[in-house]
Write a protein that holds these residues in place. Structure first.
Motif, PDB file in Angstrom:
ATOM      1  N   PRO A  51       0.842  -1.198   0.000  1.00  0.00           N
ATOM      2  CA  PRO A  51       0.000   0.000   0.000  1.00  0.00           C
ATOM      3  C   PRO A  51       0.881   1.254   0.000  1.00  0.00           C
ATOM      4  N   SER A  53       0.748   3.940   1.387  1.00  0.00           N
ATOM      5  CA  SER A  53       0.884   4.665   2.653  1.00  0.00           C
ATOM      6  C   SER A  53       2.001   4.091   3.537  1.00  0.00           C
ATOM      7  N   HIS A  54       2.624   2.964   3.142  1.00  0.00           N
ATOM      8  CA  HIS A  54       3.715   2.396   3.945  1.00  0.00           C
ATOM      9  C   HIS A  54       5.049   2.945   3.458  1.00  0.00           C
ATOM     10  N   PRO A  55       5.672   3.844   4.231  1.00  0.00           N
ATOM     11  CA  PRO A  55       6.863   4.542   3.748  1.00  0.00           C
ATOM     12  C   PRO A  55       8.083   3.648   3.574  1.00  0.00           C
ATOM     13  N   GLU A 102       5.995  10.433  -2.206  1.00  0.00           N
ATOM     14  CA  GLU A 102       5.822   9.023  -2.593  1.00  0.00           C
ATOM     15  C   GLU A 102       6.701   8.122  -1.722  1.00  0.00           C
ATOM     16  N   GLY A 105       5.311   7.791   2.038  1.00  0.00           N
ATOM     17  CA  GLY A 105       3.918   7.398   2.239  1.00  0.00           C
ATOM     18  C   GLY A 105       3.055   8.593   2.601  1.00  0.00           C
ATOM     19  N   GLY A 106       3.450   9.781   2.125  1.00  0.00           N
ATOM     20  CA  GLY A 106       2.665  10.987   2.384  1.00  0.00           C
ATOM     21  C   GLY A 106       3.001  11.664   3.699  1.00  0.00           C
ATOM     22  N   LEU A 107       3.957  11.119   4.456  1.00  0.00           N
ATOM     23  CA  LEU A 107       4.299  11.682   5.765  1.00  0.00           C
ATOM     24  C   LEU A 107       5.274  12.855   5.631  1.00  0.00           C
TER      25      LEU A 107
END
Ligand code: AMP
Ligand code: MG
Length: 328
Positions: A51, A53-55, A102, A105-107
């Motif tokens: 996914p 969102s997993h950096p 990217e 993960g958007g963090l």
């Protein structure tokens, strides 16, 4: 025989042109992309089935480059980097502008480390930039600790596989939130909690559960998992539990604790005796889990070691391997 230097140059070229390179590190094999190339980074997620969102972790050639990749370097982070790099410690810090969302993960934080492996360091030096890499396995499955594991699992989906032999640590890096004064452990790994406490001079908390989205014991989402279901029991119950499972018709693998191994006859389809040294256990853990899959086991009976030293990381991985198989 291929010349290693040529492989390094070729792999660096692949990274420059937006390709993916599987690289050996001291922890596990990574699936690397140019950290500043958002398109290449997106491909890492596609290939892994991970996914978005997993950096990922951004890998650098030296601690001296840290300031170029993060917004600021707090004193604690500098101390930890100087002490543990190159090595299995990942620092989470405010994201530097050159790191695309990217990769994180958007963090607004980025995870960074310098790996302690001559092939990884040679690649990073030849490439010059940062390499964003998670472990080189499909999402949720067991991390690869040899180039053969990577070939078997990802094969043609990777543009170049660098073979650096079996990984010497065998479990992933310790991830530390190093933004504040006292660091906390987001994922236990190759640098022990005790070693961190020695350096920072105070207790270091483990908040891995929060980082993994896990709210309660027993709710660990499946990760680092073999195909076989993993069942955790007390060490002295391993042999009896294996016997019961076999009677029920399971094809059973056993991860036999060292103290139990002496003098106990275990009836199972595959038995791996766990080494007494935690370093050797960590180094072999993922290979043992893969071996049970190769032997066609559908159930693995194991017990947890003590939670000190590298035992903390092993406990974390075994509990996640035994976690519920619904997507977490
Ligand atoms: P892997 O090496 O496959 O385990 O993937 C990289 C690991 O680093 C994942 O467990 C991520 O959750 C973790 N990670 C990467 N960036 C961050 C971050 N900014 N904050 C917390 N954890 C991170
Ligand atoms: Mg992974």
């Amino acid at each position: 025989m291929r010349e290693p230097g040529k492989d390094i140059e070729a792999a660096a070229g692949v990274l420059r042109s937006g390709g993916l390179v599987a690289l050996p590190t001291e922890t596990v094999y990574g699936l690397g992309a140019n950290a500043e190339d958002a398109t290449a980074v997106r491909r890492v997620f596609q290939v892994k089935g991970r996914p978005p969102s997993h950096p990922l972790i951004v890998h650098l050639a030296s601690a001296g480059q840290l300031g170029e990749w993060v917004e600021e370097v707090p004193d604690t982070a500098r101390v930890l980097a100087d002490r543990f790099w190159p090595g299995p410690l990942t620092l989470v810090l405010p994201r530097g502008r050159r790191v695309p969302l990217e990769a994180t993960g958007g963090l607004e934080t980025v995870a960074v480390r310098v790996p302690d492996h001559p092939v990884a360091l040679a690649l990073l030096a030849a490439f010059g930039g940062g390499v964003a890499a998670p472990s080189a396995n499909r999402f949720g499955s067991v991390s690869p600790t040899t180039a053969d594991h990577v070939r078997a699992e990802l094969g043609d989906a990777v543009d170049f596989i660098l073979d650096g032999g079996p990984c010497q640590v065998g479990v992933e890096s310790t991830i530390v939130d190093a933004r504040g004064g006292v660091p906390s452990i987001l994922r236990p790994g190759g640098v022990t909690r005790e070693a961190l406490e020695d350096v920072v001079g105070s207790k270091v908390a483990v908040t891995a559960e929060a980082a993994g989205g896990v709210r309660a014991p027993g709710q660990h989402p499946s990760h680092y998992a073999p195909r076989a279901r993993v069942v955790l029991v007390e060490p002295e119950q391993v042999a009896a539990q294996a016997h019961v499972a076999q009677e029920q018709g399971h094809r059973v693998g056993v991860l036999l604790p060292p103290l139990v191994a002496a003098g106990v006859v275990v009836k199972a389809d595959a038995v791996v005796e766990v080494p007494a040294s935690m370093g050797a256990f960590a180094r072999g853990l993922y290979e043992y889990l893969r071996e049970f899959d190769r032997q066609g086991c559908d159930l693995v009976v194991a017990s947890l070691p003590a939670r000190d030293g590298l035992g903390l990381a092993i406990v974390d991985r075994l509990r996640r391997a035994a976690g519920p198989r619904t997507a977490g």
